[in-house]
Write an enzyme that holds these catalytic residues in place. Sequence first.
Site, PDB file in Angstrom:
ATOM      1  N   LEU A  24       0.846  -1.049  -0.005  1.00 16.39           N
ATOM      2  CA  LEU A  24       0.022   0.044  -0.114  1.00 16.39           C
ATOM      3  C   LEU A  24       0.908   1.060  -0.171  1.00 16.39           C
ATOM      4  CD1 LEU A  24      -2.738   1.308   0.249  1.00 16.39           C
ATOM      5  CD2 LEU A  24      -2.523   1.129   2.767  1.00 16.39           C
ATOM      6  N   LYS A  25       0.457   2.157  -0.925  1.00 21.07           N
ATOM      7  CA  LYS A  25       1.019   3.670  -0.699  1.00 21.07           C
ATOM      8  C   LYS A  25       0.609   4.609   0.337  1.00 21.07           C
ATOM      9  CE  LYS A  25       3.250   7.276  -3.423  1.00 21.07           C
ATOM     10  NZ  LYS A  25       2.981   8.040  -2.461  1.00 21.07           N
ATOM     11  N   LEU A  26       1.540   4.581   1.299  1.00 23.74           N
ATOM     12  CA  LEU A  26       1.022   5.255   2.531  1.00 23.74           C
ATOM     13  C   LEU A  26       1.023   6.836   2.169  1.00 23.74           C
ATOM     14  CD1 LEU A  26       2.634   3.205   5.171  1.00 23.74           C
ATOM     15  CD2 LEU A  26       0.383   3.123   4.520  1.00 23.74           C
ATOM     16  N   GLY A 160      -2.810   4.777  -3.440  1.00 23.33           N
ATOM     17  CA  GLY A 160      -2.374   3.969  -4.607  1.00 23.33           C
ATOM     18  C   GLY A 160      -1.690   2.902  -4.047  1.00 23.33           C
TER      19      GLY A 160
END
Length: 276
Positions: A24-26, A160
């Site tokens: 997961l893009k944090l 994203g």
Amino acid sequence: MFVSPMLLHKIDEPLDGADFITELKLDGVRLMLSKFDNKIKIYTRHNNEVTSKFPELCKLDIPDGTLLDGEVVVTDQQGKPDFEAMMERFMSSKSIHKIQYCVFDILYHEGRKVTHLPLVERKELLDILIEQSEHITKVQWMYGNGEAYFNLVKEHSLEGIVLKRADSSYQINKRSRDWLKVINSQYADAYIIGAKKDEFGLLLGIEEGEKIRPAGVMEFMNLEAKKIFYKSHQDLITGENKKFIFLDPKMKCRIKFRNYTKDDKLRIPSFVEYIS
């Protein structure tokens, strides 16, 4: 100690190859956290030391000789990263927002550089070193499944995904195609209702019923689109102040953006195309 981090290339669509891992893009702030001589120091990706901003991270139980790469986040009531709350916390350590440092890589272990190791081996080191607590956790990952995970991210309105080659080394101070990001962009139609005087930036407005409400400033626009704007805007000027000129809302464009902010503005809007 500070090491300039490895950066991501942006792609438009996710990959599904099993030679990539998916994370997961944090939506937070990238931080490098080190512990040498039994002192924790924290740096942004631009080499600004911010140790004093995060006193709770200075108490983390990690071994001496460690350098970690990760993202510090604040989550909302649904457990989703809240970037605006994170920035409030970043600006003031007295903020009530609780932070968590989400670690996704390790550069030094027991004082030795491990950037040459394959990514999955560095992940194994993190599994040994990091035990989840109130203020630190490891970023979860899986092999492949980039497309399915990205669809899930879109369903939940998250930022994203990140795709990384499983065997990739950590390439210091480099933007590498071994690490890729796919942003969950949103799209909207907006009017150009003004422009900054001292630097490039266009005021945007969103149509709501019979009114157009201010929706933020767009700073990202390709050169050809800028030329069209500057050829056309003079005839549309309706007023000005010290910072802006104001325009009759006749120029309409398609824009993409990350999300709406809490005050209903477009976050990081960028130009896509003009709409006739």
